[in-house]
Design an enzyme around this catalytic site. Structure first.
Site, short mmCIF file in Angstrom:
data_model
loop_
_atom_site.label_atom_id
_atom_site.label_comp_id
_atom_site.label_asym_id
_atom_site.label_seq_id
_atom_site.Cartn_x
_atom_site.Cartn_y
_atom_site.Cartn_z
CD GLU A 93 -1.19 -2.31 2.23
OE1 GLU A 93 -1.98 -3.00 2.91
OE2 GLU A 93 0.05 -2.48 2.21
CB CYS A 110 -0.97 0.53 5.11
SG CYS A 110 0.71 -0.02 4.74
#
Length: 159
Positions: free
Chosen positions: A82, A111
């Site tokens: 991510e 994330c």
């Protein structure tokens, strides 16, 4: 050439699994992509920063140090998938605001915070990754998290 076409969500999750095949992590292969208006704007997989040796070459620092999964994220050569997807968007000057993230795994709290601040509005993930704080923060921010288990076997498809 009959049969049913995959839904958009199935299609993008299948691509996330393919992106994960580029991962250089020895513990977990993660891939993701960010989509805006049914168009892929960026992809990411977990691995070392550009130009640096990957864990495939150096070995796993986390394994050597005995770091349990989900703890001490800073003790790793790699970035999460991510993070790499968001950084690729920034590197190329592409906004992801209003986008959907498709990921092979549920994002961790680090994330999740980045996804919230980047304007991602939905996250589809195939596999769980227990992180209670990530769940709480996503809910508080209105970031929609959708568990979307693999619905097509690898290599299986619908036309």
């Amino acid at each position: 050439m009959g049969g049913e076409r995959p839904s958009w969500d199935e299609y993008f999750m299948a691509i996330a699994r393919q992106v994960a095949s580029r991962s250089t992590c020895l513990r977990r292969r993660v891939g993701c992509l960010i989509v805006l208006e049914k168009r892929i704007v960026t992809t990411g997989y977990n691995g070392a920063p550009m130009g640096l040796a990957h864990c495939l070459q150096t070995g796993c620092l986390r394994e050597r140090e005995g770091v349990p999964s989900g703890e001490r994220h800073e003790l790793c050569r790699g970035l999460h998938a991510e993070q790499n997807a968001l950084l690729q968007a920034a590197y190329h000057g592409v906004s992801v605001r209003g986008g959907t993230l498709y990921c092979t795994h549920r994002p961790c709290v680090l994330c999740t915070k980045m996804l919230i601040n980047s304007g991602i509005v939905r996250v589809f993930f195939a596999e769980g990754y227990e992180d209670r704080l990530a769940e709480v923060m996503a809910k508080e921010a209105g970031l929609k998290m959708v568990h979307f288990p693999n619905t097509l076997d690898e290599g299986e498809g619908r036309s």
